[in-house]
Write a protein that holds these residues in place. Structure first.
Motif, PDB file in Angstrom:
ATOM      1  N   LEU B  71      42.462  27.756  39.714  1.00 26.92           N
ATOM      2  CA  LEU B  71      41.590  28.199  40.803  1.00 26.92           C
ATOM      3  C   LEU B  71      41.071  29.621  40.570  1.00 26.92           C
ATOM      4  CD1 LEU B  71      40.369  27.618  43.555  1.00 26.92           C
ATOM      5  CD2 LEU B  71      42.429  28.519  44.610  1.00 26.92           C
ATOM      6  N   ASN B  72      41.960  30.484  40.092  1.00 30.28           N
ATOM      7  CA  ASN B  72      41.589  31.872  39.859  1.00 30.28           C
ATOM      8  C   ASN B  72      40.436  31.989  38.857  1.00 30.28           C
ATOM      9  OD1 ASN B  72      42.594  34.740  38.348  1.00 30.28           O
ATOM     10  ND2 ASN B  72      42.569  34.665  40.562  1.00 30.28           N
ATOM     11  N   VAL B  73      40.434  31.125  37.844  1.00 31.43           N
ATOM     12  CA  VAL B  73      39.359  31.135  36.848  1.00 31.43           C
ATOM     13  C   VAL B  73      38.071  30.623  37.481  1.00 31.43           C
ATOM     14  CG1 VAL B  73      38.664  30.332  34.574  1.00 31.43           C
ATOM     15  CG2 VAL B  73      41.067  30.754  35.041  1.00 31.43           C
ATOM     16  N   VAL B  74      38.191  29.583  38.304  1.00 27.88           N
ATOM     17  CA  VAL B  74      37.004  29.047  38.982  1.00 27.88           C
ATOM     18  C   VAL B  74      36.351  30.137  39.813  1.00 27.88           C
ATOM     19  CG1 VAL B  74      36.175  27.373  40.660  1.00 27.88           C
ATOM     20  CG2 VAL B  74      38.047  26.765  39.131  1.00 27.88           C
ATOM     21  N   GLU B  75      37.173  30.882  40.531  1.00 30.02           N
ATOM     22  CA  GLU B  75      36.627  31.841  41.478  1.00 30.02           C
ATOM     23  C   GLU B  75      36.065  33.082  40.818  1.00 30.02           C
ATOM     24  OE1 GLU B  75      39.905  32.436  44.099  1.00 30.02           O
ATOM     25  OE2 GLU B  75      39.340  30.771  45.394  1.00 30.02           O
ATOM     26  N   ASN B  76      36.500  33.375  39.604  1.00 28.17           N
ATOM     27  CA  ASN B  76      36.126  34.667  39.029  1.00 28.17           C
ATOM     28  C   ASN B  76      35.531  34.605  37.640  1.00 28.17           C
ATOM     29  OD1 ASN B  76      37.324  36.395  41.205  1.00 28.17           O
ATOM     30  ND2 ASN B  76      39.107  35.226  40.592  1.00 28.17           N
ATOM     31  N   SER B  77      35.274  33.421  37.122  1.00 25.99           N
ATOM     32  CA  SER B  77      34.734  33.372  35.770  1.00 25.99           C
ATOM     33  C   SER B  77      33.622  32.347  35.692  1.00 25.99           C
ATOM     34  CB  SER B  77      35.834  33.049  34.765  1.00 25.99           C
ATOM     35  OG  SER B  77      35.372  33.326  33.464  1.00 25.99           O
ATOM     36  N   HIS B  78      33.007  32.281  34.528  1.00 26.02           N
ATOM     37  CA  HIS B  78      31.886  31.398  34.302  1.00 26.02           C
ATOM     38  C   HIS B  78      31.848  31.166  32.801  1.00 26.02           C
ATOM     39  CE1 HIS B  78      27.758  29.952  34.113  1.00 26.02           C
ATOM     40  NE2 HIS B  78      27.810  29.782  35.413  1.00 26.02           N
ATOM     41  N   ILE B  87      37.541  38.184  29.513  1.00 28.09           N
ATOM     42  CA  ILE B  87      38.878  38.785  29.444  1.00 28.09           C
ATOM     43  C   ILE B  87      39.067  39.796  30.567  1.00 28.09           C
ATOM     44  CG2 ILE B  87      40.401  40.221  28.042  1.00 28.09           C
ATOM     45  CD1 ILE B  87      39.180  38.851  25.590  1.00 28.09           C
ATOM     46  N   SER B  88      38.079  40.672  30.760  1.00 27.14           N
ATOM     47  CA  SER B  88      38.264  41.687  31.809  1.00 27.14           C
ATOM     48  C   SER B  88      38.244  41.026  33.184  1.00 27.14           C
ATOM     49  CB  SER B  88      37.191  42.774  31.714  1.00 27.14           C
ATOM     50  OG  SER B  88      35.940  42.279  32.119  1.00 27.14           O
ATOM     51  N   GLY B  89      37.680  39.821  33.273  1.00 23.79           N
ATOM     52  CA  GLY B  89      37.728  39.075  34.528  1.00 23.79           C
ATOM     53  C   GLY B  89      39.151  38.750  34.949  1.00 23.79           C
ATOM     54  N   VAL B  90      40.084  38.750  33.987  1.00 24.67           N
ATOM     55  CA  VAL B  90      41.482  38.451  34.310  1.00 24.67           C
ATOM     56  C   VAL B  90      41.981  39.439  35.367  1.00 24.67           C
ATOM     57  CG1 VAL B  90      43.828  38.356  33.402  1.00 24.67           C
ATOM     58  CG2 VAL B  90      41.944  37.478  32.041  1.00 24.67           C
ATOM     59  N   TRP B  91      41.621  40.724  35.187  1.00 22.54           N
ATOM     60  CA  TRP B  91      42.078  41.701  36.188  1.00 22.54           C
ATOM     61  C   TRP B  91      40.935  42.153  37.098  1.00 22.54           C
ATOM     62  CZ3 TRP B  91      42.577  42.870  30.869  1.00 22.54           C
ATOM     63  CH2 TRP B  91      41.623  43.738  30.355  1.00 22.54           C
ATOM     64  N   GLY B  92      39.792  41.500  37.002  1.00 24.34           N
ATOM     65  CA  GLY B  92      38.669  41.845  37.890  1.00 24.34           C
ATOM     66  C   GLY B  92      38.766  41.110  39.211  1.00 24.34           C
ATOM     67  N   ASN B  93      39.964  40.742  39.631  1.00 19.87           N
ATOM     68  CA  ASN B  93      40.150  40.037  40.896  1.00 19.87           C
ATOM     69  C   ASN B  93      41.547  40.362  41.398  1.00 19.87           C
ATOM     70  OD1 ASN B  93      42.143  37.640  40.185  1.00 19.87           O
ATOM     71  ND2 ASN B  93      40.753  37.898  38.483  1.00 19.87           N
ATOM     72  N   HIS B  94      41.792  40.033  42.651  1.00 18.06           N
ATOM     73  CA  HIS B  94      43.051  40.455  43.262  1.00 18.06           C
ATOM     74  C   HIS B  94      44.282  39.916  42.521  1.00 18.06           C
ATOM     75  CE1 HIS B  94      46.096  41.269  46.220  1.00 18.06           C
ATOM     76  NE2 HIS B  94      46.420  39.995  46.192  1.00 18.06           N
ATOM     77  N   GLU B  95      44.354  38.592  42.339  1.00 23.66           N
ATOM     78  CA  GLU B  95      45.570  37.980  41.792  1.00 23.66           C
ATOM     79  C   GLU B  95      45.857  38.502  40.384  1.00 23.66           C
ATOM     80  OE1 GLU B  95      43.144  36.380  43.205  1.00 23.66           O
ATOM     81  OE2 GLU B  95      43.958  35.208  44.868  1.00 23.66           O
ATOM     82  N   GLY B  96      44.802  38.469  39.538  1.00 20.14           N
ATOM     83  CA  GLY B  96      44.987  38.897  38.160  1.00 20.14           C
ATOM     84  C   GLY B  96      45.352  40.369  38.072  1.00 20.14           C
ATOM     85  N   SER B  97      44.765  41.189  38.950  1.00 19.71           N
ATOM     86  CA  SER B  97      45.062  42.616  38.864  1.00 19.71           C
ATOM     87  C   SER B  97      46.500  42.885  39.302  1.00 19.71           C
ATOM     88  CB  SER B  97      44.076  43.435  39.689  1.00 19.71           C
ATOM     89  OG  SER B  97      44.237  43.184  41.048  1.00 19.71           O
ATOM     90  N   MET B  98      47.009  42.081  40.238  1.00 15.35           N
ATOM     91  CA  MET B  98      48.420  42.244  40.605  1.00 15.35           C
ATOM     92  C   MET B  98      49.319  41.871  39.425  1.00 15.35           C
ATOM     93  SD  MET B  98      48.347  43.560  43.511  1.00 15.35           S
ATOM     94  CE  MET B  98      50.108  43.733  43.605  1.00 15.35           C
ATOM     95  N   LEU B  99      48.902  40.845  38.679  1.00 14.94           N
ATOM     96  CA  LEU B  99      49.691  40.439  37.515  1.00 14.94           C
ATOM     97  C   LEU B  99      49.684  41.557  36.471  1.00 14.94           C
ATOM     98  CD1 LEU B  99      51.349  38.094  36.429  1.00 14.94           C
ATOM     99  CD2 LEU B  99      49.296  37.188  35.354  1.00 14.94           C
ATOM    100  N   ILE B 157      33.304  21.723  37.129  1.00 15.93           N
ATOM    101  CA  ILE B 157      32.830  21.884  35.755  1.00 15.93           C
ATOM    102  C   ILE B 157      32.435  23.334  35.482  1.00 15.93           C
ATOM    103  CG2 ILE B 157      30.435  21.287  36.306  1.00 15.93           C
ATOM    104  CD1 ILE B 157      32.361  20.278  33.121  1.00 15.93           C
ATOM    105  N   GLU B 158      32.214  24.111  36.533  1.00 12.94           N
ATOM    106  CA  GLU B 158      31.745  25.485  36.306  1.00 12.94           C
ATOM    107  C   GLU B 158      32.359  26.424  37.334  1.00 12.94           C
ATOM    108  OE1 GLU B 158      31.031  27.833  34.332  1.00 12.94           O
ATOM    109  OE2 GLU B 158      29.571  26.504  33.403  1.00 12.94           O
ATOM    110  N   GLY B 159      32.473  27.709  36.956  1.00 16.97           N
ATOM    111  CA  GLY B 159      33.062  28.691  37.865  1.00 16.97           C
ATOM    112  C   GLY B 159      32.001  29.510  38.580  1.00 16.97           C
ATOM    113  N   ASN B 160      32.477  30.384  39.467  1.00 17.98           N
ATOM    114  CA  ASN B 160      31.550  31.146  40.312  1.00 17.98           C
ATOM    115  C   ASN B 160      31.076  32.452  39.703  1.00 17.98           C
ATOM    116  OD1 ASN B 160      32.250  29.136  42.038  1.00 17.98           O
ATOM    117  ND2 ASN B 160      33.615  30.398  43.283  1.00 17.98           N
ATOM    118  N   GLY B 161      31.714  32.911  38.625  1.00 18.42           N
ATOM    119  CA  GLY B 161      31.264  34.151  37.999  1.00 18.42           C
ATOM    120  C   GLY B 161      31.934  35.374  38.581  1.00 18.42           C
ATOM    121  N   LEU B 162      31.824  36.480  37.843  1.00 19.54           N
ATOM    122  CA  LEU B 162      32.427  37.753  38.235  1.00 19.54           C
ATOM    123  C   LEU B 162      31.366  38.590  38.932  1.00 19.54           C
ATOM    124  CD1 LEU B 162      34.847  39.839  37.834  1.00 19.54           C
ATOM    125  CD2 LEU B 162      33.721  40.474  35.738  1.00 19.54           C
TER     126      LEU B 162
END
Lengths: 364, 661
Positions: B71-78, B87-99, B157-162
């Motif tokens: 889900l995290n990839v869907v919401e923040n990547s494309h 790659i920077s999208g990994v921490w460009g969102n709440h969940e990933g940045s907490m990780l 099939i596709e994500g929402n983008g950063l």
């Protein structure tokens, strides 16, 4: 099997935690606490001598510093030995059970062990084999981005969009089919129908114009006849609509798939102009056609006044523009459109919605 | 088929258990004197890092392969996004940045486990236990309320983008640096709490707190500077610092960490100020936790408030209460048992560092009030006020100016008891030069504000003072050049680091003063072919054209920059509209020189075919980031020093030798 991996991971973790516990013998003595202090002070003394040798510190300061360190060194030596409990590893060993005790319930609650990874590239490559419709659709989309004139591609996409009820995309696909094919009643009607569906089932003026164009090419084409009659009905022209539906019904074979839909529309001959509010709609359905029209116009005027008093309401403006356009009041629709644009001049999202609606309703 | 995402998820959850183990077992072991249990903390800390690293790698893998079943990839990547931003999208969102946050936390813990061999076993066990407790709280928060491994079935099939505004190289690396700073303060916190539990501050404690804090401070400095640089050239407002609550949330821990690296010197060299340093360590980490809460709970709306979620806010608030409340209570209870250390006279190196600490803390308090007062007022009365630059100029400025005046001076005072006369004697040349700079500015800038000559003189004072410091220590101009060079090479790195960092501060101050007082702002409507004057530059709007990028479209305007008859450059300013969201962003046309930037922003269309343009000449603006970089370098020099020195007190007589570090 993923549970084997998980079991191995858990075992490795417990093993790593157990390692220091089993390797440290109970009798092992550790350095007493003050020894660490003394080590630091001795290092400080050595560093001091190096400073003296390098000439970065004067003799007097060096003496003072040496005195201070020595005092601390002596104080550290005087400390009593810390008491060392018999090193019982059993507690540390037992405590490793914390890890699975915490991890298992949490994972059972939050995890999805049976879901595989789905890499995008893999999914695209195996789209045909897997019968993966979304991936196939994206493949055709990517192809059409490069070659927008491929009629066949649009012909594949259009019904798929229809099936998924992606009406805006479907309208775009049918528009392209119409662009690449000589116009006939069928492709014009398909395009117009997709626009109607994208417009929540309302047959707006441009869509109606398209159906009329289709009827010119083939006056008996069922889809166009149906929507043309529906448009009349939605505009509140009840008599005309009824006549059109009845004429259409006469030409409809008893086994035609659209027959039930047609009959349903005929039964429900209450006009459905722009959605306002439910109660008023219910009231309106009791009235005659002319009364309905008057009431609807009254309500749309009311909406306009409300917006004049309180213009920061994008939803309201969109409704007003749509209502004016459906009622065929092109001038008022244009006026509402201009004012809405002025109101949301600094909000590009709103502007694009307003422009999108205006294009769709042919307001401009 | 095994799922890497699930393996990452499981590793993350195992880390929760290991963190709990790391908290409980070493702490009990240290209490009971159980060697095996204390040792267990070391392997637990290493293990925790390995597990979180596996988890982070698994999430990164999901982003790189665009696995939209996460889900995290869907919401923040494309899938069409460039690899860097995937790659920077990994921490460009709440969940990933907490990780990322807990990954860095575990990295610091593992570093203590590996490099802490010369800490007494009990101390190391307790430090690791506290570190484990922080990790446990945040790991639990991630798994329960911010889980990045939630799956979607069937996957889209596709994500929402950063967020397009975050698709920028400076911003891609700003969070890891900032987090390394925030989280690094947890080590100082863990040391402080461990000392409170033990009721003693060892020599080894004193030796090790400063390097850890220094590392955190260096990363924090770079992280804040990168954020400010990004705001400068990406947001297109022409400014570099806005006293925005989010900026303040990172600036407050920086101020306290700055105080902490100074007070830790006193602990390290003179065994004094121990209780105060323990308190500062707690405050520094508390402020960085509070920053995380403010930014993440949705209390502040900003580009950082990725997910506004009251449940998360409540969870973080709870963590905040436990750690801040717990550690402060422990401080109140145990601090009186800590032995106070060495004595010193009010006028001494220690004395000047105490003044430094007090001023920094008061400055931090001013920022704290300015940041939280509007929030408190809005919560209590619903009234919205905005506290902006005027407040901070009036409060923060007058507090920080005397501190800046003191900086070169303090470096010349001896340990234990200092001599003002001697310090002045060594500094007279620097003082004279600084005053000269002030006079020159006064002469050139007759009608300018009074602050201009004063501010520039202070900046010069900091730089010349730092040079004088090194000159005095190497005997420059007094001894032969070769001897001075030899002495410079032999100088303790920490002494050199101090001078370099203070000079960097001076450079930064010069930039801040210059841009606040002499910036030129021109707002005009230009048609193609028209020219506007920006200071001594002439900017001609040459026209605009359409623009198509990988995931955006827009307009690009070309500007010819001339100085007199000389053509300097063609600048391009862009207005981009990003595809999935329709979100507009601005690209600034920037012409950089050492003495300042010409900054051109193409605005909206106005009537009659013209466009509104905002143009700036920002004098010395790059000094700000250059200064920050120099400060970072100072920290680097200081940390590379061998740490076995002790502050040598100076006797009343015989003061000819260079002050030792």
């Amino acid at each position: 099997m993923i549970w084997i991996v998980f079991a191995a991971m858990t075992a490795a973790v417990i093993g790593a935690l157990l390692w220091p516990a089993v390797t440290s013998r109970p009798a092992e003595t550790r350095a007493e606490r003050a020894a660490y202090d003394r080590a630091v002070f001795r290092d400080q003394l050595a560093e001091l001598e190096r400073d003296v040798a390098r000439g970065v510190i004067g003799q007097a300061e060096a003496d003072a510093a040496r005195n201070e360190i020595s005092r601390r060194l002596i104080a550290a030596a005087g400390e009593v030995r810390a008491k060392t409990a018999p090193g019982f590893a059993s507690a540390a060993i037992a405590a490793t059970l914390i890890v699975p005790a915490v991890a298992l319930p949490l994972y059972l609650m939050a995890g999805n062990p049976l879901l595989p990874d789905v890499p995008h590239a893999w999914r695209m490559e195996n789209a045909e084999n897997n019968g993966d419709m979304p991936a196939l659709i994206q493949k055709v989309e990517q192809h059409l981005e490069k070659e927008p004139d491929d009629l066949q591609g649009w012909q594949i996409l259009a019904p798929l969009y229809r099936r998924d009820q992606r009406w805006d995309d479907a309208a775009e696909a049918y528009r392209n089919i119409l662009r690449l094919q000589p116009p006939d009643a069928a492709n014009i009607s398909d395009y117009a129908e997709a626009r109607v569906m994208a417009n929540q089932g309302m047959v707006a003026a441009p869509a109606q114009a398209l159906f009329r164009q289709a009827l010119k090419l083939d006056p008996t084409f069922p889809k166009a006849r149906f929507y043309d009659a529906l448009a009349l009905k939605q505009q509140g022209k009840a008599d005309e609509a009824r006549a059109a539906f009845e004429a259409f019904l006469k030409d409809t074979p008893a086994d035609a798939p659209w027959r039930p839909m047609l009959l349903a529309e005929m039964q429900d001959m209450s006009a459905k102009p722009p959605a306002l509010d439910q109660q008023t709609m219910a009231d309106a359905s009791q009235m005659s056609g002319a009364d309905q029209q008057a009431m609807i116009r009254g309500m749309v005027d009311g909406l306009e006044q409300k917006l004049a008093a309180n213009p920061d309401n994008l939803e309201g403006w969109l409704r007003l523009i749509r209502a004016r356009a459906v009622l065929g009041e092109a001038g008022k629709a244009k006026a509402a459109y201009d004012r809405a644009k002025g109101q949301f001049a600094s909000n590009p999202d709103a502007l694009s919605q307003i422009d999108g609606l205006a294009k769709e309703m042919n307001v401009e | 088929m095994n799922s890497i995402a699930e393996i990452g998820h499981f590793a993350l959850i195992l880390a929760v258990g290991v963190a709990l183990y790391q908290f409980a077992v070493p702490l009990m072991g240290a209490q009971r004197g159980d060697v095996a249990a204390m040792r267990a903390g070391i392997s637990a800390a290493l293990l925790q890092f390995v597990l979180i690293a596996i988890s982070f790698a698994a999430l990164t893998h999901a982003y790189v392969i665009s696995d939209f079943s996460v889900l995290n990839v869907v919401e923040n990547s494309h899938s069409a996004k460039p690899l860097l931003y995937r790659i920077s999208g990994v921490w460009g969102n709440h969940e990933g940045s907490m990780l990322l946050w807990v990954l860095i936390l575990a990295l610091y813990g593992a570093a203590v486990a590996v490099f802490g061999g010369n800490l007494p076993l009990e101390l190391r066990a307790r430090v690791l236990a506290i570190q484990g407790s922080v990790g446990f709280a945040f790991l639990l928060f991630i798994v329960l309320a911010s889980n990045p491994f939630i799956r979607v079935d069937p996957p889209p099939i596709e994500g929402n983008g950063l967020n397009p505004i975050l698709q920028d190289p400076a911003l891609a690396f700003h969070p890891p640096f900032l987090y390394a700073g925030y989280v690094g303060l947890s080590i100082a916190f863990a040391f402080a709490v461990a000392a409170l539990i033990e009721g003693r501050v060892d020599a080894a404690w004193a030796r090790w707190v400063r390097p850890w804090t220094l590392v955190a401070w260096m990363f924090l400095t770079v992280g804040i500077a990168m954020g400010s640089w990004w705001a400068y050239y990406e947001l297109g407002w022409g400014g570099w610092w806005f006293w925005d609550p989010v900026e303040n949330a990172s600036f407050m821990p920086w101020l306290v960490a700055t105080a902490l690296i100074h007070s830790a010197i006193v602990v390290e060299k003179r065994n004094a100020l121990k209780i105060w340093t323990v308190l500062l360590s707690i405050l520094a980490f508390s402020l960085s936790l509070m920053g995380a809460f403010l930014v993440r709970s949705g209390v502040l709306t900003s580009v950082h408030a990725f997910a506004v979620d009251p449940q998360r806010g409540a969870f973080i608030l709870m963590i905040l209460c436990v750690f801040i409340g717990g550690s402060l209570s422990l401080f109140a209870w145990r601090a009186p048992q800590l032995k106070a250390g060495g004595l010193f006279a009010p006028v001494s190196r220690e004395g000047s560092l105490v003044v430094n600490n007090l001023l920094l803390c008061v400055a931090c308090l001013a920022v704290f009030v300015g940041t939280l007062y509007p929030l408190a007022l809005e919560t209590l009365t619903g009234e919205k006020i905005s506290v902006g630059a005027p407040y901070f100029d009036l409060t923060f400025g007058p507090i920080i100016l005397p501190l800046l005046l003191l900086v070169p001076f303090g470096a010349f005072l001896g340990w234990k008891r200092g001599d003002v006369g001697l310090a002045l004697k060594r500094l007279w040349l620097a003082l004279a030069l600084a005053l000269l700079v002030g006079v020159i500015v006064l002469a050139l800038n007759v009608r300018g504000p009074w602050l201009a000559p004063v501010g520039m003189a202070i900046a010069a004072w900091l730089v010349f003072g730092a040079i004088a410091d090194v000159a005095a220590k190497t005997g420059l101009f007094k001894a032969p050049l070769a001897t001075s060079w030899q002495r410079l090479a032999g100088l303790p790195r920490s002494a050199l680091g101090t001078a370099v960092a203070h000079a960097g501060l001076g450079i930064l101050v010069a930039g801040v003063i210059a841009i606040s007082l002499w910036r030129i702002e021109v707002i005009v409507a230009l048609k193609p072919g028209e020219t506007a004057a920006v200071g001594k530059y002439a900017v001609t709007f040459q026209g605009e054209g359409p623009l198509t990028g990988p995931n955006y479209t827009g307009r690009t305007g070309a500007f010819l920059l001339k100085q007199g008859d000389r053509e300097l450059a063609t600048l391009h300013s862009e207005k981009r509209i990003f595809k999935p969201s329709g979100m507009p962003t601005t690209e600034v046309g920037l012409y950089q020189t050492w003495h300042g930037d010409v900054y051109v922003v193409m605005g909206d269309e106005t009537t009659g075919g013209a466009r509104a343009m905002r143009m700036y000449y920002n004098p010395l603006v790059n000094f700000i980031w250059f200064g920050a970089a120099v400060m970072f370098l100072g920290g680097l020099l200081s940390i590379s020093d061998r740490r076995y020195r002790v502050g040598a007190p100076r006797r009343a007589a015989g003061m000819q030798a260079a002050p030792a570090e």
